[in-house]
Design a protein around this motif. Structure first.
Motif, PDB file in Angstrom:
ATOM      1  N   LYS A 126       0.833  -1.201   0.000  1.00 40.80           N
ATOM      2  CA  LYS A 126       0.000   0.000   0.000  1.00 40.80           C
ATOM      3  C   LYS A 126       0.871   1.255   0.000  1.00 40.80           C
ATOM      4  CE  LYS A 126      -3.709   2.296   2.571  1.00 40.80           C
ATOM      5  NZ  LYS A 126      -4.590   2.230   3.784  1.00 40.80           N
ATOM      6  N   GLN A 127       1.937   1.247   0.821  1.00 41.55           N
ATOM      7  CA  GLN A 127       2.874   2.375   0.836  1.00 41.55           C
ATOM      8  C   GLN A 127       3.556   2.522  -0.526  1.00 41.55           C
ATOM      9  OE1 GLN A 127       5.589   2.467   4.300  1.00 41.55           O
ATOM     10  NE2 GLN A 127       4.174   1.063   5.312  1.00 41.55           N
ATOM     11  N   LYS A 128       3.862   1.399  -1.160  1.00 45.87           N
ATOM     12  CA  LYS A 128       4.497   1.424  -2.479  1.00 45.87           C
ATOM     13  C   LYS A 128       3.576   2.082  -3.501  1.00 45.87           C
ATOM     14  CE  LYS A 128       5.625  -0.736  -6.609  1.00 45.87           C
ATOM     15  NZ  LYS A 128       4.818  -1.003  -7.813  1.00 45.87           N
ATOM     16  N   GLN A 129       2.302   1.723  -3.490  1.00 49.65           N
ATOM     17  CA  GLN A 129       1.352   2.292  -4.442  1.00 49.65           C
ATOM     18  C   GLN A 129       1.160   3.786  -4.211  1.00 49.65           C
ATOM     19  OE1 GLN A 129      -1.922  -0.559  -3.675  1.00 49.65           O
ATOM     20  NE2 GLN A 129      -1.797  -1.101  -5.843  1.00 49.65           N
ATOM     21  N   GLU A 130       1.073   4.185  -2.922  1.00 49.89           N
ATOM     22  CA  GLU A 130       0.896   5.610  -2.598  1.00 49.89           C
ATOM     23  C   GLU A 130       2.115   6.419  -3.029  1.00 49.89           C
ATOM     24  OE1 GLU A 130       0.141   5.528   1.561  1.00 49.89           O
ATOM     25  OE2 GLU A 130      -1.994   5.012   1.334  1.00 49.89           O
ATOM     26  N   ASN A 244      -9.292  -2.587  -3.891  1.00 51.76           N
ATOM     27  CA  ASN A 244      -8.737  -3.836  -4.407  1.00 51.76           C
ATOM     28  C   ASN A 244      -8.551  -4.776  -3.222  1.00 51.76           C
ATOM     29  OD1 ASN A 244      -7.379  -5.920  -5.587  1.00 51.76           O
ATOM     30  ND2 ASN A 244      -5.663  -4.686  -6.338  1.00 51.76           N
ATOM     31  N   VAL A 245      -9.400  -5.779  -3.139  1.00 49.48           N
ATOM     32  CA  VAL A 245      -9.397  -6.689  -1.985  1.00 49.48           C
ATOM     33  C   VAL A 245      -8.036  -7.341  -1.792  1.00 49.48           C
ATOM     34  CG1 VAL A 245     -10.415  -8.809  -1.044  1.00 49.48           C
ATOM     35  CG2 VAL A 245     -11.871  -7.106  -2.148  1.00 49.48           C
ATOM     36  N   GLU A 246      -7.325  -7.564  -2.880  1.00 49.12           N
ATOM     37  CA  GLU A 246      -6.023  -8.218  -2.800  1.00 49.12           C
ATOM     38  C   GLU A 246      -4.985  -7.341  -2.110  1.00 49.12           C
ATOM     39  OE1 GLU A 246      -3.266 -10.982  -5.750  1.00 49.12           O
ATOM     40  OE2 GLU A 246      -4.775  -9.630  -6.572  1.00 49.12           O
ATOM     41  N   SER A 247      -5.220  -6.015  -2.099  1.00 53.05           N
ATOM     42  CA  SER A 247      -4.225  -5.094  -1.553  1.00 53.05           C
ATOM     43  C   SER A 247      -4.555  -4.627  -0.140  1.00 53.05           C
ATOM     44  CB  SER A 247      -4.085  -3.872  -2.471  1.00 53.05           C
ATOM     45  OG  SER A 247      -5.300  -3.140  -2.515  1.00 53.05           O
ATOM     46  N   GLU A 252     -10.003  -5.819   6.655  1.00 57.38           N
ATOM     47  CA  GLU A 252     -10.517  -4.753   5.794  1.00 57.38           C
ATOM     48  C   GLU A 252     -11.263  -5.331   4.598  1.00 57.38           C
ATOM     49  OE1 GLU A 252      -6.855  -2.782   4.993  1.00 57.38           O
ATOM     50  OE2 GLU A 252      -7.122  -1.307   6.592  1.00 57.38           O
ATOM     51  N   ALA A 253     -10.767  -6.428   4.053  1.00 58.22           N
ATOM     52  CA  ALA A 253     -11.432  -7.062   2.913  1.00 58.22           C
ATOM     53  C   ALA A 253     -12.824  -7.562   3.298  1.00 58.22           C
ATOM     54  CB  ALA A 253     -10.584  -8.221   2.396  1.00 58.22           C
ATOM     55  N   LYS A 254     -12.918  -8.186   4.455  1.00 55.47           N
ATOM     56  CA  LYS A 254     -14.213  -8.691   4.922  1.00 55.47           C
ATOM     57  C   LYS A 254     -15.197  -7.549   5.148  1.00 55.47           C
ATOM     58  CE  LYS A 254     -16.209 -11.854   8.330  1.00 55.47           C
ATOM     59  NZ  LYS A 254     -15.922 -12.711   9.525  1.00 55.47           N
ATOM     60  N   ALA A 255     -14.726  -6.446   5.741  1.00 54.87           N
ATOM     61  CA  ALA A 255     -15.585  -5.282   5.979  1.00 54.87           C
ATOM     62  C   ALA A 255     -16.065  -4.682   4.660  1.00 54.87           C
ATOM     63  CB  ALA A 255     -14.832  -4.235   6.796  1.00 54.87           C
ATOM     64  N   TYR A 256     -15.186  -4.634   3.661  1.00 58.82           N
ATOM     65  CA  TYR A 256     -15.554  -4.068   2.362  1.00 58.82           C
ATOM     66  C   TYR A 256     -16.599  -4.939   1.665  1.00 58.82           C
ATOM     67  CZ  TYR A 256     -15.079  -2.421  -2.460  1.00 58.82           C
ATOM     68  OH  TYR A 256     -15.333  -1.936  -3.714  1.00 58.82           O
ATOM     69  N   LEU A 271     -15.449 -11.362  -3.369  1.00 57.32           N
ATOM     70  CA  LEU A 271     -15.493 -12.508  -2.455  1.00 57.32           C
ATOM     71  C   LEU A 271     -14.546 -13.611  -2.917  1.00 57.32           C
ATOM     72  CD1 LEU A 271     -16.789 -13.721   0.069  1.00 57.32           C
ATOM     73  CD2 LEU A 271     -18.633 -14.611  -1.373  1.00 57.32           C
ATOM     74  N   SER A 272     -14.451 -13.817  -4.231  1.00 54.48           N
ATOM     75  CA  SER A 272     -13.525 -14.835  -4.743  1.00 54.48           C
ATOM     76  C   SER A 272     -12.075 -14.437  -4.471  1.00 54.48           C
ATOM     77  CB  SER A 272     -13.747 -15.053  -6.239  1.00 54.48           C
ATOM     78  OG  SER A 272     -13.541 -13.859  -6.974  1.00 54.48           O
ATOM     79  N   VAL A 273     -11.762 -13.141  -4.578  1.00 56.57           N
ATOM     80  CA  VAL A 273     -10.410 -12.662  -4.258  1.00 56.57           C
ATOM     81  C   VAL A 273     -10.141 -12.822  -2.762  1.00 56.57           C
ATOM     82  CG1 VAL A 273      -8.850 -10.671  -4.276  1.00 56.57           C
ATOM     83  CG2 VAL A 273     -10.379 -11.061  -6.205  1.00 56.57           C
ATOM     84  N   TYR A 274     -11.184 -12.613  -1.947  1.00 59.07           N
ATOM     85  CA  TYR A 274     -11.053 -12.801  -0.490  1.00 59.07           C
ATOM     86  C   TYR A 274     -10.695 -14.256  -0.167  1.00 59.07           C
ATOM     87  CZ  TYR A 274     -12.517 -13.150   4.417  1.00 59.07           C
ATOM     88  OH  TYR A 274     -12.560 -13.389   5.772  1.00 59.07           O
ATOM     89  N   TYR A 275     -11.375 -15.197  -0.810  1.00 63.89           N
ATOM     90  CA  TYR A 275     -11.046 -16.614  -0.599  1.00 63.89           C
ATOM     91  C   TYR A 275      -9.651 -16.936  -1.140  1.00 63.89           C
ATOM     92  CZ  TYR A 275     -15.863 -17.689   0.767  1.00 63.89           C
ATOM     93  OH  TYR A 275     -17.064 -17.745   1.430  1.00 63.89           O
TER      94      TYR A 275
END
Length: 359
Positions: A126-130, A244-247, A252-256, A271-275
């Protein structure tokens, strides 16, 4: 115990070296893809180096499965080529028993990668993307267009042409009210609406209400407060906050995903990315299992054969997972199967390869 020590003595150096090689390749590829942009924006060398350092943990998540696959395949193939495994088998030790420590190591490494991803990879990436967005002058707008949000247990539907994040204001807003049995009750149109932070509700301007009762429609200029007081859907819901659930981490992914469910937006892909977050680390176990079955296929050109089989197996797995994730996105299979089906297939293939491996 001596056999275990000897096995890991052959395996560990190759494993570490291959991880370093694959990580370096991924970092250099990412750098080359953006190098011209960095030069064009006159980015400082120290910032680019920091960007590469922040990207390193992410490359580990891709390099570890490849590295462990190559290391196991090469180590065992080399033992086959030197007739060392023949001596092991002659002592009554089966291939499965000899490689069992590697399988146990791969399971422990899978759980470790899952934790490492949540605690280290996600925040550093996340820091890299920012930082990359800052260096390249890229800014993400939080304004949204053509928004539809379902609220109040599906009793209120918001439809707005535009949401302006800075002012927390909706424009050209339609509000559809439904009864508990989902029948139409009323429709409100407002030229605009702004979010009152203190009262935690929306205030409308330029309002017209259309009341529906027994097939007849009545027009009201000043809606009853029983309708407007229910407009408490938070302003953050309308922001362009696609994640982006993967990031993000698991919490946080579950909350989103729960947020997407609540407002009535599609969530199958997320949801598939979460799994996939849980399935991906166990690729390590799968590739170790597979490489045990693939080893010993040739006594010549062990390095080349091992590398070729490793890359081919990895490509096949990622292509299969890409296809199943697309199928899950469009609802042809469940999100769970989209993430886990390739793992199940490769485990079965590994069992078959193990069954017919040279012993």
């Amino acid at each position: 115990m001596k056999l275990v020590k000897y096995l890991f003595k052959r395996f560990i150096p190759i494993f570490i070296g291959s991880i370093g090689f694959f990580s370096l390749v991924l970092i250099l590829v990412d750098l080359m893809m953006n190098l011209w942009k960095f030069i064009q924006n006159e980015s400082a060398v120290k910032d680019v180096l920091r960007l590469m350092l922040l990207y390193f943990p992410k490359t580990l998540s891709y390099s570890i499965p490849l590295g462990v696959l190559f290391a196991v395949s090469y180590s065992l193939s080399d033992l086959y080529a030197n007739n060392e495994l023949t001596a092991v088998f002659a002592c009554g030790v089966s291939l499965f028993k000899f490689t069992l420590p590697l399988l146990i190591f791969s399971i422990a490494l899978s759980f470790g990668l899952l934790i490492f991803d949540d605690l280290v990879i996600v925040p550093t990436y996340k820091q890299k993307q920012e930082l990359q967005q800052k260096l390249l002058g890229e800014h993400k707008s939080e304004n949204s267009e053509n928004i539809v949000v379902i609220s109040d247990s599906s009793r209120i539907i918001y439809k707005a042409k535009l949401y302006e994040s800075n002012q927390k204001r909706l424009y050209d807003l339609y509000l559809v009210y439904r009864t508990d049995d989902k029948k139409l009750d009323s429709v409100i149109h407002a030229d605009s609406a702004f979010w009152n932070q203190e009262e935690q509700k929306w205030h409308l301007s330029g309002v017209i209400q259309y009341l529906y009762n027994d097939g007849e429609i009545a027009i009201v200029d000043n809606p009853d407060s029983s309708y407007t007081d229910r407009l408490n859907e938070p302003a953050e819901t309308f922001k362009n906050n696609t994640i982006n659930v993967e990031s993000v981490n698991i919490k946080e992914a579950k909350a989103y995903i729960n947020h997407l469910r609540r407002v009535g937006l599609p969530f199958q892909e997320e949801l598939s990315v979460y799994y996939k977050k849980f399935a991906f680390p166990f690729i390590i176990f799968v590739v170790v299992f597979m490489s045990i079955g693939l080893s010993g296929k040739s006594r010549k050109n062990v390095l080349l054969i091992s590398l070729s089989l490793s890359v081919a197996s990895a490509v096949l797995f990622y292509v299969m997972q890409m296809v199943t994730m697309i199928l899950a996105k469009f609802g042809y299979i469940t999100p769970f199967m989209g993430a886990w089906f390739p793992v199940f297939i490769f485990v079965i293939a590994s069992i078959v390869l193990m069954r017919y491996a040279r012993t």
